[in-house]
Design a protein around this motif. Structure first.
Motif, PDB file in Angstrom:
ATOM      1  N   PHE A 274     -78.548  55.028 -86.921  1.00 40.36           N
ATOM      2  CA  PHE A 274     -78.664  56.742 -86.530  1.00 40.36           C
ATOM      3  C   PHE A 274     -79.760  57.269 -87.883  1.00 40.36           C
ATOM      4  CE2 PHE A 274     -74.642  57.083 -84.094  1.00 40.36           C
ATOM      5  CZ  PHE A 274     -73.925  56.108 -84.554  1.00 40.36           C
TER       6      PHE A 274
ATOM      7  N   TYR B 230     -80.669  61.046 -89.252  1.00 41.16           N
ATOM      8  CA  TYR B 230     -80.432  62.512 -89.568  1.00 41.16           C
ATOM      9  C   TYR B 230     -81.309  63.123 -90.714  1.00 41.16           C
ATOM     10  CZ  TYR B 230     -75.512  61.873 -87.471  1.00 41.16           C
ATOM     11  OH  TYR B 230     -74.475  61.734 -86.645  1.00 41.16           O
TER      12      TYR B 230
ATOM     13  N   LEU C 269     -77.223  68.816 -92.218  1.00 39.73           N
ATOM     14  CA  LEU C 269     -77.173  67.470 -91.520  1.00 39.73           C
ATOM     15  C   LEU C 269     -77.561  67.580 -90.114  1.00 39.73           C
ATOM     16  CD1 LEU C 269     -74.555  65.173 -93.512  1.00 39.73           C
ATOM     17  CD2 LEU C 269     -77.078  64.523 -93.400  1.00 39.73           C
TER      18      LEU C 269
ATOM     19  N   PHE D 132     -78.682  65.723 -86.664  1.00 37.06           N
ATOM     20  CA  PHE D 132     -78.762  64.440 -86.006  1.00 37.06           C
ATOM     21  C   PHE D 132     -80.134  64.572 -85.107  1.00 37.06           C
ATOM     22  CE2 PHE D 132     -77.566  60.924 -83.096  1.00 37.06           C
ATOM     23  CZ  PHE D 132     -78.211  61.160 -82.112  1.00 37.06           C
TER      24      PHE D 132
ATOM     25  N   TYR E  90     -80.464  57.949 -82.207  1.00 35.83           N
ATOM     26  CA  TYR E  90     -79.309  56.753 -82.148  1.00 35.83           C
ATOM     27  C   TYR E  90     -79.806  55.604 -81.642  1.00 35.83           C
ATOM     28  CZ  TYR E  90     -74.880  54.865 -80.555  1.00 35.83           C
ATOM     29  OH  TYR E  90     -73.653  54.177 -80.257  1.00 35.83           O
TER      30      TYR E  90
ATOM     31  N   ARG F 233     -78.425  51.698 -80.412  1.00 37.96           N
ATOM     32  CA  ARG F 233     -77.546  50.591 -80.301  1.00 37.96           C
ATOM     33  C   ARG F 233     -78.250  49.288 -79.734  1.00 37.96           C
ATOM     34  NH1 ARG F 233     -73.057  51.899 -76.401  1.00 37.96           N
ATOM     35  NH2 ARG F 233     -72.459  53.447 -77.996  1.00 37.96           N
TER      36      ARG F 233
ATOM     37  N   ASP G 141     -79.578  57.800 -77.863  1.00 36.90           N
ATOM     38  CA  ASP G 141     -79.284  59.363 -77.637  1.00 36.90           C
ATOM     39  C   ASP G 141     -80.575  59.965 -78.839  1.00 36.90           C
ATOM     40  OD1 ASP G 141     -76.972  61.863 -78.304  1.00 36.90           O
ATOM     41  OD2 ASP G 141     -79.058  62.237 -77.806  1.00 36.90           O
TER      42      ASP G 141
ATOM     43  N   SER H 205     -81.391  63.218 -78.475  1.00 36.75           N
ATOM     44  CA  SER H 205     -81.412  64.695 -78.212  1.00 36.75           C
ATOM     45  C   SER H 205     -81.901  65.639 -79.460  1.00 36.75           C
ATOM     46  CB  SER H 205     -79.993  64.903 -77.831  1.00 36.75           C
ATOM     47  OG  SER H 205     -79.038  64.607 -78.779  1.00 36.75           O
TER      48      SER H 205
ATOM     49  N   LEU I 108     -82.335  60.645 -93.572  1.00 43.10           N
ATOM     50  CA  LEU I 108     -81.119  59.661 -93.863  1.00 43.10           C
ATOM     51  C   LEU I 108     -81.103  58.841 -92.486  1.00 43.10           C
ATOM     52  CD1 LEU I 108     -78.686  62.211 -95.353  1.00 43.10           C
ATOM     53  CD2 LEU I 108     -79.489  60.190 -96.692  1.00 43.10           C
TER      54      LEU I 108
ATOM     55  N   GLY J  72     -71.380  51.173 -83.286  1.00 44.08           N
ATOM     56  CA  GLY J  72     -71.592  52.537 -82.680  1.00 44.08           C
ATOM     57  C   GLY J  72     -70.273  53.428 -81.911  1.00 44.08           C
ATOM     58  N   GLY J  73     -69.075  52.606 -82.448  1.00 44.81           N
ATOM     59  CA  GLY J  73     -67.897  53.067 -81.386  1.00 44.81           C
ATOM     60  C   GLY J  73     -67.721  54.633 -82.122  1.00 44.81           C
ATOM     61  N   SER J  74     -66.805  55.356 -81.523  1.00 41.18           N
ATOM     62  CA  SER J  74     -66.645  56.898 -81.910  1.00 41.18           C
ATOM     63  C   SER J  74     -65.806  57.082 -82.911  1.00 41.18           C
ATOM     64  CB  SER J  74     -66.050  57.578 -80.532  1.00 41.18           C
ATOM     65  OG  SER J  74     -64.714  56.790 -80.310  1.00 41.18           O
TER      66      SER J  74
ATOM     67  N   LEU K 122     -69.728  55.518 -90.620  1.00 45.49           N
ATOM     68  CA  LEU K 122     -71.126  55.558 -90.904  1.00 45.49           C
ATOM     69  C   LEU K 122     -71.274  55.101 -92.201  1.00 45.49           C
ATOM     70  CD1 LEU K 122     -72.902  58.544 -88.848  1.00 45.49           C
ATOM     71  CD2 LEU K 122     -72.116  56.115 -88.054  1.00 45.49           C
TER      72      LEU K 122
ATOM     73  N   TYR L 236     -67.160  63.600 -95.515  1.00 50.26           N
ATOM     74  CA  TYR L 236     -68.141  62.918 -95.960  1.00 50.26           C
ATOM     75  C   TYR L 236     -68.365  63.581 -97.567  1.00 50.26           C
ATOM     76  CZ  TYR L 236     -69.049  59.306 -92.410  1.00 50.26           C
ATOM     77  OH  TYR L 236     -68.991  58.509 -91.473  1.00 50.26           O
TER      78      TYR L 236
ATOM     79  N   ARG M 183     -66.712  64.414 -83.877  1.00 53.81           N
ATOM     80  CA  ARG M 183     -67.115  63.563 -82.756  1.00 53.81           C
ATOM     81  C   ARG M 183     -66.134  63.462 -81.723  1.00 53.81           C
ATOM     82  NH1 ARG M 183     -67.964  57.444 -84.965  1.00 53.81           N
ATOM     83  NH2 ARG M 183     -70.035  58.221 -85.494  1.00 53.81           N
TER      84      ARG M 183
END
Lengths: 115, 113
Positions: free
Chosen positions: A33, A35, A43, A45, A48, A50, A56, A58, A91, A98-100, A104, B36, B93
């Protein structure tokens, strides 16, 4: 395990120059990822990957910003024709798959200063 | 549009006091909420996290209280220590967001000895 490695730690560019930022994820992590961190926006986004594939993007500004992951051991974020408003800490983070609910792991960041 | 909001932006407490950092969110699809911690010159590091099926998560001096109905959560740091001085980010998330974490703008905590 050295953690996520980002280079350089600091980069100073002149307005209109190109900047390339590098990220080496933790070995064995398949999700990466990017950021951007500023005082005003916090921060944000950007993008990303995988298994090296873009999932993504976006958050990426449509012009001047691009990211790649040519192999599982590094990713790059390239900013063309840098502008003062691009100044920020960029960052990179990785996670196992990459699971929800995955944690990180962030690098120390690259501080970009555009003069 | 900021999907995760934090308050206050900064907080100062004395050593030994309880610091309370607040967070709220917009998206009902969010179901995972990590906090975090970031020290100057470093990247953020996971401190503690909660899933929406729970209303409380405790880890030592750090506790998350979660109110799903009101879409609010808070991080309580008991017996605050000077070493807890850092910026704390609330994040969220959802299953349908492609594993992208949305972060709040952060809260800077200062613990005075």
């Amino acid at each position: 395990n050295a953690g996520v490695i980002q280079t350089p730690r600091h980069k100073v560019t002149g307005k209109g120059q190109e900047a390339t930022l590098w990220c080496e994820p933790i070995s064995g992590h398949s999700a990466v990822f990017w950021y951007r961190q500023t005082i005003v926006q916090g921060l944000e986004f950007l993008t990303y990957f995988r298994n090296q594939a873009p999932i993504d993007d976006s958050g990426m500004p449509k012009e001047r910003f691009s990211a790649q992951m040519p192999n599982q051991s590094h990713s790059t974020l390239k900013i063309q024709s840098t502008q003062p408003q691009d100044s920020a800490v960029y960052l990179c983070a990785s996670s196992l798959q990459g699971g929800s609910n995955e944690r990180l792991f962030f690098g120390h960041g690259t501080k970009l200063s555009v003069l | 549009q900021q999907q995760v909001r934090q308050s206050p932006q900064s907080l100062t407490v004395w050593e030994g006091e309880t610091a309370i950092l607040n967070c709220s969110y917009e998206n009902s699809a969010f179901d995972y909420f990590p906090w975090y911690q970031q020290f100057p010159g470093e990247g953020p590091a996971l401190l503690i996290a909660i899933r929406s099926v729970s209303d409380k998560k405790e880890d030592g001096r750090f506790t998350i209280f979660f109110n799903k109905r009101e879409k609010k959560l808070s991080l309580h740091i008991t017996d605050s220590q000077p070493g807890d001085s850092a910026t704390y980010f609330c994040a969220a998330r959802g299953q349908g967001t492609g594993s992208k974490l949305s972060f709040g703008k952060g809260a800077k905590l200062t613990v005075s000895p």
